[in-house]
Design an enzyme around this catalytic site. Structure first.
Site, PDB file in Angstrom:
ATOM      1  CE1 TYR A 145      -3.300  -2.867   0.660  1.00 16.38           C
ATOM      2  CE2 TYR A 145      -4.585  -0.850   0.707  1.00 16.38           C
ATOM      3  CZ  TYR A 145      -4.516  -2.215   0.579  1.00 16.38           C
ATOM      4  OH  TYR A 145      -5.659  -2.933   0.373  1.00 16.38           O
ATOM      5  CE  LYS A 212       1.176 -17.624   0.903  1.00 14.63           C
ATOM      6  NZ  LYS A 212       0.730 -18.973   1.118  1.00 14.63           N
ATOM      7  CG  ASP A 266      -1.994 -20.165   2.702  1.00 16.57           C
ATOM      8  OD1 ASP A 266      -1.284 -19.592   3.550  1.00 16.57           O
ATOM      9  OD2 ASP A 266      -1.572 -21.120   2.037  1.00 16.57           O
ATOM     10  CG  ASP A 290      -7.863  -4.546   1.708  1.00 14.06           C
ATOM     11  OD1 ASP A 290      -8.915  -4.145   2.228  1.00 14.06           O
ATOM     12  OD2 ASP A 290      -7.562  -4.306   0.526  1.00 14.06           O
TER      13      ASP A 290
END
Ligand code: NAP
Length: 400
Positions: A145, A212, A266, A290
């Site tokens: 971002y 992640k 995930d 998000d």
């Protein structure tokens, strides 16, 4: 109004800036303002009152001033410390960069706080939505971002492709667009610090770092490592790791201790659906946050019911989680619940808890009566569909 040592000192008639927002923003803001004003009056009579100050941003600002985010708006928020805003339009793949992101970066609102709590009676795609009670702390100023990206075939994109090839020998396909994903120790530590402090103050059970890091080791993986680092350095008395929980405490956390865990993003997406009661406070980088906060919103009634706040060390801006929903603009149709609940967070932040309780109770009762806006009505049997403003009025009627 604010001093770091003493916390916020709130006058009885605080001036609070608001940004109406684009699209459906004016509708939901009008409804929210009415509910907030009436709740404050219901709780404190004329002793307390919010004095609203308009700050321009988005399409309205552009029409009136030729700028999307006037410098004056930032000044107004800086002067008053707290603000509330409706959603603002961001074009995809062209034009101006996000005003929301600019606001968060300019005011250094590094923590996006999104509580996800089920209200009985709301429609949900999961079997036990009553088990959902989480708060997402999403890092707001770093990660993809930061807006460091360059169009395919632009001089900068070409330069970076050449540099990477030259320095690492790793090819990037010519004609690729390039984006950077910077994540710092400083940015991670302060976000995780905010999440853990909240967990301690609110006697929560666990904090999970969602990342992640198996793939992006030096950004997402570092987020995990820096998160453990700050937790153990600064909150060692309050925190035990999941490893300790299993090895030293036989799976049962001692009273008053918060369990610090980490999960790959995930896997976490399935865990929030299958075992939501094992998830409590979640801290994560910007992009994960998000996606995950919208998925969580869907579990408790959808985007129309999910509140949020962007908080830094100096300022706080409360805002709906959803966007401008432009196809419903000026129809008095959409659910104002998200912005109203963001207003409730703001009242709680001000310490005006009695007014916040009136709204929560009024909202719960209105949902139980199945008097709801279209988004909820279409998922509930026997519901009465209300306009945006009528939903707000029903909440007020249910203060009593
Ligand atoms: P969106 O405005 O959130 O709307 C997507 C869909 O979500 C709507 O069509 C509607 O679903 C549902 N929805 C959103 N708000 C709702 C509400 N208050 N009540 C009931 N349902 C609601 O997402 P978008 O269409 O992708 O984005 C539109 C613009 O908003 C874009 O310019 C985007 O950049 C911007 N945006 C701003 C913010 C922000 O200001 N913080 C955040 C996200 C997006 P149905 O069509 O199924 O009824």
């Amino acid at each position: 109004m604010y001093s770091k040592e003493n916390g916020f000192v709130i006058p009885d008639h605080p001036k609070i800036p608001y940004i109406e927002g684009d699209g459906t923003g004016p509708d939901i803001w009008k409804a929210t303002r009415m509910v907030l004003n009436r709740a404050v009056f219901h709780a404190y009579g004329s002793r307390r009152k919010i004095v609203w100050v308009e700050a321009l941003a988005g399409e309205k600002a552009f029409r009136k001033t030729g700028t999307w985010l006037p410098a004056e708006t930032l000044e107004i928020i800086k002067n008053h410390r707290i603000a509330i805003k409706g959603p603002l339009t961001t074009p995809v793949g062209k034009g101006i960069r996000s005003i929301n992101v600019a606001l968060r970066q300019e005011l250094d609102l590094y923590g996006c706080v999104r509580p996800i709590v089920y209200i009985r009676g709301l429609p949900s795609p999961i079997r036990h939505p009553e088990k959902v009670d989480m708060v997402v702390f999403r890092e707001n100023t770093e990660d993809v971002y930061t807006g460091l990206e360059w169009e395919a075939d632009s001089p900068m994109a070409k330069k970076i492709i050449e540099l990477v090839q030259h320095e690492t020998g790793k090819p990037i396909r010519q004609g690729s667009g390039i984006g950077l994903k910077p994540m710092s120790r400083f940015g991670t530590r302060r976000l995780v610090r905010m999440a853990i402090s909240f967990a301690i103050e609110n006697r929560r059970k666990s904090v999970t770092l969602v990342h992640k890091g198996n793939i992006m080791k030096y950004t997402e993986g570092a987020f995990r490592n820096w998160g453990y680092e700050v937790a153990l350095e600064e909150f060692g008395e309050n925190i035990i790791t999941e490893e300790d929980l299993l090895n030293r405490y036989n799976g049962k956390a001692p009273a008053g201790k918060i369990v610090l865990k980490d999960r790959i993003a995930d896997a976490m997406f399935q865990q929030i659906l299958l075992r939501p009661d094992e998830c409590d406070i979640l801290a994560m980088p910007n992009l994960n946050g998000d996606y995950m906060s919208d998925a969580l919103a869907a579990m408790v009634g959808g985007l129309g019911m999910a509140p949020g706040a962007n908080i830094g060390d100096g300022y706080a801006v409360f805002e709906a989680t959803h966007g401008t929903a432009p196809k419903y603009a000026d129809q008095d149709k959409v659910n104002p619940g998200s912005l109203i609940l963001s207003g409730v967070m703001m009242l709680e932040f001000l310490g005006w808890k009695e007014a916040a309780v009136h709204i929560r109770k009024g909202l719960q009762k209105t949902v139980r009566q199945k008097r709801v806006t279209y988004d909820l009505a279409r998922q509930m049997n026997g519901a009465t569909e209300l306009k945006c403003s009528a939903f707000a009025s029903a909440i007020i009627d249910n203060f009593r």
